[in-house]
Design an enzyme around this catalytic site. Structure first.
Site, PDB file in Angstrom:
ATOM      1  N   CYS A   1       0.923  -1.301   0.086  1.00 35.18           N
ATOM      2  CA  CYS A   1       0.105  -0.090   0.035  1.00 35.18           C
ATOM      3  C   CYS A   1       0.845   1.320   0.189  1.00 35.18           C
ATOM      4  O   CYS A   1       1.726   1.421   1.076  1.00 35.18           O
ATOM      5  CB  CYS A   1      -0.948  -0.005   1.212  1.00 35.18           C
TER       6      CYS A   1
ATOM      7  N   CYS B   1       0.041   3.747   2.625  1.00 40.58           N
ATOM      8  CA  CYS B   1       0.695   3.206   4.009  1.00 40.58           C
ATOM      9  C   CYS B   1       2.025   3.592   4.078  1.00 40.58           C
ATOM     10  O   CYS B   1       2.426   3.967   5.414  1.00 40.58           O
ATOM     11  CB  CYS B   1       0.404   1.775   4.079  1.00 40.58           C
TER      12      CYS B   1
END
Length: 153
Positions: free
Chosen positions: A70, A73
């Protein structure tokens, strides 16, 4: 499942620069072995260790539900680590890889990542979904921590 075994992390004391080994779960708050100042408490957790690492913590715990693939993230991670340094002695930052901990993702209704959840006394007291810059994360975290401090006084 839940393949992360909580291990000690090495963190640098923001006051004196000494490296300190900090366990994933312990009572109290971590202090520098040299200057005795508070050090950032950053740990990893998974399905099998969450109760010990997060729910039994005496400090409020900022949980970062994330995944290595991600992009947002990975972008928010340095800001969270900076906040863990800034709030050393006041919070514990715990990273949970949702791919390795599907039980926790389901248990806490994580539908988008990154999802940040502030735990106190084993329960979620505040939550934010999506990446945000450091100043926005601080603006979310500070009032939540102040609210916890005033409600426990």
């Amino acid at each position: 499942m839940g393949g992360v075994t909580p291990t000690a992390q090495v963190v640098v004391c923001p006051a004196c620069g000494k490296k300190n080994r900090v366990p994933a779960s312990a009572s109290g708050t971590p202090r520098c072995g040299k200057c005795q100042g508070p050090v950032p408490w950053i740990a990893e957790s998974a399905d099998s260790s969450f109760d010990d690492v997060v729910e039994r913590s005496q400090l409020p715990v900022l949980v970062d539900f994330w995944a290595p693939w991600c992009g947002p993230c990975r972008m928010v991670s340095p800001a969270l680590e900076k906040l863990a340094q800034e709030f050393a002695g006041r919070i514990k930052l715990v990273k949970v890889n949702v791919d390795e901990s599907p039980g926790l993702s389901e248990r806490y209704g994580v539908q988008g990542i990154p999802t940040l959840a502030l735990f106190n006394g084993g329960r979620v007291v505040s939550r934010q979904v999506g990446a945000a810059p450091e100043h926005a994360l601080r603006a979310w975290l500070e009032p939540a921590l102040s609210s916890l401090a005033s409600s426990s006084a």
